[in-house]
Design an enzyme around this catalytic site. Sequence first.
Site, PDB file in Angstrom:
ATOM      1  N   ASN A  10      14.529  19.286 -19.152  1.00 45.43           N
ATOM      2  CA  ASN A  10      13.518  19.523 -19.579  1.00 45.43           C
ATOM      3  C   ASN A  10      12.854  18.757 -20.833  1.00 45.43           C
ATOM      4  OD1 ASN A  10      11.013  21.042 -20.932  1.00 45.43           O
ATOM      5  ND2 ASN A  10      12.382  22.898 -21.430  1.00 45.43           N
ATOM      6  N   LYS A  12      10.447  18.619 -22.541  1.00 44.34           N
ATOM      7  CA  LYS A  12       9.561  19.185 -23.688  1.00 44.34           C
ATOM      8  C   LYS A  12       8.378  18.190 -24.063  1.00 44.34           C
ATOM      9  CE  LYS A  12      13.055  22.152 -24.627  1.00 44.34           C
ATOM     10  NZ  LYS A  12      13.796  23.081 -25.796  1.00 44.34           N
ATOM     11  N   HIS A  96       9.331  29.918 -20.308  1.00 43.47           N
ATOM     12  CA  HIS A  96      10.437  29.413 -21.546  1.00 43.47           C
ATOM     13  C   HIS A  96      10.014  29.904 -22.828  1.00 43.47           C
ATOM     14  CE1 HIS A  96      12.281  26.591 -23.940  1.00 43.47           C
ATOM     15  NE2 HIS A  96      12.914  26.168 -23.163  1.00 43.47           N
ATOM     16  N   GLU A  98       9.879  29.066 -25.620  1.00 45.92           N
ATOM     17  CA  GLU A  98       8.693  28.411 -26.483  1.00 45.92           C
ATOM     18  C   GLU A  98       7.312  28.686 -26.069  1.00 45.92           C
ATOM     19  OE1 GLU A  98      10.556  24.432 -25.989  1.00 45.92           O
ATOM     20  OE2 GLU A  98      12.179  25.170 -27.203  1.00 45.92           O
ATOM     21  N   GLU A 168      18.470  31.358 -20.732  1.00 47.43           N
ATOM     22  CA  GLU A 168      18.652  30.678 -22.108  1.00 47.43           C
ATOM     23  C   GLU A 168      18.389  31.446 -23.024  1.00 47.43           C
ATOM     24  OE1 GLU A 168      16.962  26.301 -21.074  1.00 47.43           O
ATOM     25  OE2 GLU A 168      15.505  27.592 -21.354  1.00 47.43           O
ATOM     26  N   GLY A 174      18.139  24.527 -28.661  1.00 51.10           N
ATOM     27  CA  GLY A 174      17.977  23.351 -29.614  1.00 51.10           C
ATOM     28  C   GLY A 174      18.649  23.587 -31.031  1.00 51.10           C
ATOM     29  N   SER A 213      21.597  23.935 -25.476  1.00 54.56           N
ATOM     30  CA  SER A 213      22.368  23.325 -26.136  1.00 54.56           C
ATOM     31  C   SER A 213      23.533  22.897 -25.124  1.00 54.56           C
ATOM     32  CB  SER A 213      23.006  23.836 -27.521  1.00 54.56           C
ATOM     33  OG  SER A 213      22.091  23.978 -28.328  1.00 54.56           O
TER      34      SER A 213
HETATM   35  P1  PGA Z   1      18.195  22.322 -25.413  1.00 53.49           P
HETATM   36  O1  PGA Z   1      16.901  23.149 -24.429  1.00 53.49           O
HETATM   37  O2  PGA Z   1      19.131  21.741 -24.335  1.00 53.49           O
HETATM   38  O3  PGA Z   1      17.631  21.318 -26.134  1.00 53.49           O
HETATM   39  O4  PGA Z   1      18.900  23.643 -26.021  1.00 53.49           O
HETATM   40  C1  PGA Z   1      16.988  23.706 -23.391  1.00 53.49           C
HETATM   41  C2  PGA Z   1      15.539  24.363 -23.032  1.00 53.49           C
HETATM   42  O5  PGA Z   1      15.039  24.823 -23.977  1.00 53.49           O
HETATM   43  O6  PGA Z   1      15.460  24.429 -22.122  1.00 53.49           O
END
Ligand code: PGA
Length: 255
Positions: A10, A12, A96, A98, A168, A174, A213
């Site tokens: 992903n 982003k 997601h 976000e 997640e 992140g 992460s």
């Molecule tokens: P990350 O993000 O691996 O940077 O923690 C995962 C995600 O949000 O899909």
Amino acid sequence: MARRPLVMGNWKLNGDKSFTKELIENLKSELAGVNGCDVAIAPPVMYLAEAETSLIGSQILLGAQNVDVNVKGAFTGDISTEMLKDFGAKYIIIGHSERRTYHKESDEFIAKKFAALKEAGLVPVLCIGESEAENEAGKTEEVCARQIDSVINALGVEAFNGAVIAYEPIWAIGTGKSATPEQAQSVHAFIRGHIATKSQAVADQVIIQYGGSVNDANAAELFTQPDIDGALVGGASLKAPAFAVIVKAAEAAKN
Ligand code: PGA
């Protein structure tokens, strides 16, 4: 039952045309010879055309990070399932955290996106997971069940046939603070069990990715867990060598 693992990147809100081309070229060479794991990338939708062209001749599949519920018409700024299909995208991330947070997307709205993707023959990658406060309050299972049930109640459990769930935990995204393999396994087993209360067959085949992460150092251990069928990778998917290590760890653990 054996499930074929899926590792998806992903990206982003990152990259530009040349980054997209270069990262894909590097992924193609790093991942040549991998055949025991499905691999997908979700670049920003602006770069799907570059990605589609760069991926010609590769096993890497294309995805996207979001979709609208409408197929056409006066919906300024939105992108439809048919548009994503036009560029060969297959795995579409919805729900997601976000988007749930910054765009106030509700469970009901996300269930409509799920329906739109199924209708179009695309694969929903439904992200679910609890916040840190919910985790500390012991509400992880309740939150995951609610997010899954919004789809089951709208579409029936069969909608999860051929679909993907990405667990997640928001506190792990992140932050560099991944869930431990045991923590993640316990939630994945709960999610599969929850679906199994409606249909064992659907539960047995649904891919449940872990996300939050995941990196080249912790992936192998996560994939030793029986209900972790792959990963949705953010930060580490922007570097071809790290992403390749994660893909190969999934291939090694699940074959
Ligand atoms: P990350 O993000 O691996 O940077 O923690 C995962 C995600 O949000 O899909």
